[in-house]
Motif scaffolding. Sequence first.
Motif: not given
Length: 529
Positions: A271-285, A449-461
Motif C-alpha cells: 500500500e505504501v508503494s501505491r502511495a509513493v507512486a501517487e505522490a510521484g505523479g502516477a495516475t490510474d494505478g 504520507c506513509i502513515q496514511v497509506a499504512c492506516r488505509r491498508a489496515v482499515d481495509a483489513l
Amino acid sequence: MAALVACSNEGRPSPSPDAGPASDRPVARCSVRFDGGPAILLRTSERRRLRIVLDPPTPGVGLRVGVVGVGLDASLTDTRALTGEDGSAETELIAPTDSATFRVRATAECGAEASVEVAVGDRGFGSIAADAVYRGSRTPERLELDIVSGSECPTMAGDRMGRTRVPLPGGLVRFGSLPAGLTFTVWAQTLGIDDVVLAQGCAAPQTIRADEESATSVLFVDRPLRLSGQYALDLSLDLTTTTTNLRDRWTAPVRTELLAAGSTASFITREVSRAVAEAGGATDGGSSPLQLVFEAALRSGLGARFDAELTTRGLRLENSFDQIAATTARALGSVHWQLTFPAMPNGDAVAPTGSEVVLDPGTPDVSRDDARLALGPEGTVALSVGAGDIATVTLSNTSLPWARVARGALGAVTVRLGASTTGEYAAAPLCPVAAAVLREASGVCDAECIQVACRRAVDALARAFDDEVASQLSTRSTTTFRMAAVATPVAHSLVVDHARGTFVGQWTTDPAATLSGPWTLQHLSPTQP
C-alpha cells in the motif's frame, strides 16, 4: 372479651354505640382509668359498682360508658356521667344471666379512654396458655393476639384496643379468668408497614375447666404474596457454545489477505508503494520512477529490515486482530439481558417497557465500561406468584439481534483497548514504525504520507473483520423462557421484592439450540404494602 392476664389488657370485638370509637381519636389531654384491678369476676346477674377516675382530677367532664363484646344481656345503670369534685364518676354493671366475657369501656370528653375486663360465670374460672411464636417467611414489625369466644377461627378480631402485643418472634401468653364451661379460641396475626397483615392463625379451641390451665399453640399461615409496580428481569446468558470457534471465523478474512501478501510487512509496503507512486505523479494505478526506486530498495534489504523490525516489536496484524477477536468472543460468552415491565393482575402477559443487553468488554470488576444496547420491546413477559411464594416468569416470542450484539461487544472491546475503531487499534503501534523505517526510500511521500497509506491498508483489513463479526451471528429468536423460584417480599410487606434461579431456554435456530443460566427478578418502583 376475656380477662387477660398477660402483656396488656387491650381490647375486643366491636364496641357498642355508647362506648365511643376505639381509635382515630385525637391525642388525649387527660387520662382515665377504672378503679380497682384489670379484671372483674362476677356471678350471673350479679351487680357491681364501677368507679371511673379522671387524671388530673377535673369536675364536670362528660364520660360515656358501654359494654364492648359479647355481653349478652349485661347492662349499665348509667351510660353517660359527669365527673364530680374529685374527678370521678360511677355506674353500676349488671352481669348477664349466662356465662360470658366482655369489656366495659369508658371514654372521656378529653379524648382519653380505658377499659376493664369482665368475666361472668357460676362454675368457676380457668385459663389458657397459648404458645404464639411466628416462624414463617414474612418479616413482620409486630405480633398481636386476642381471644374469642367459640370454636371458630376468625379472619380478624374486631376491636384493635383489645389485642395483646407480644415482642417478636412471640412467646407464651396466658389468658386468665375465663368462665368454666365456655369454649375459647386464641387468635393471632403479624403485621408489617401500614398495619398490613402478613400472617394469621389460631390455636385449637379450648373448653375451660375451673381452676385449670389449658395449653395450646397458634398455627400461623402466611398470607399470599402479591405483585405491584415495576420489575426488572436480568438473564445471564452463557453463550459459550455460541462463541465456540468465533475467533477463527472472524479473523479468517484477515489471515487470507495476509497470506496472499506474504506477511504484515509485505501487506503494508504494497500500500505504501501505491502511495509513493501517487505522490510521484502516477495516475490510474500506473507506476512512477519514485515507485520503482522504492520497490528496488525493498528488494535490496529495506523490506527485510522492515519485516525484522515488526517481528522484534511483535507487530503482526494477525496478532492484533486475534486479540480483538478473542476479547470480543469472551465478552459475548457472558451477556446480561435486562428487561423491565409492569406487574399485571392475575399474571397476565405484557410487553416489556424496556429491553437492553449489557456487555462486559473483559473487565468484570469495572462496570463503568460496560456497553449497553437498547432493544425494542419485542415479545411479552408474564410474572405471577403462587403457592409457596413461587414466582414464575415466562418470556414469549422474544429474540436477541445477535449481529447487533456482536457489533456492540466489538465496539466496547475496542474502546477498552483505547481506540475508537478496530482499524485504529491495529494501526496505532504499527504505522509509526512503518514511517520510520520506510521513509528513507519513499521520496516525496513523507512520513505522514506513509502513515496514511499504512492506516488505509489496515482499515481495509478491519472492515473485512468487522463485517465478518456482524455476519457470523444472525437474530436468534426464542420460543419460550420459563423460570420459577421462591420469591422474597419487600421488608414488612407482602409485595414481591426479588427472586433468583436458573432458566432454560430454547433457540429456534442454531448455533446454540439450548441456553441456560442464572436469572434475577428485582422490584423497582416504590409501592404501597
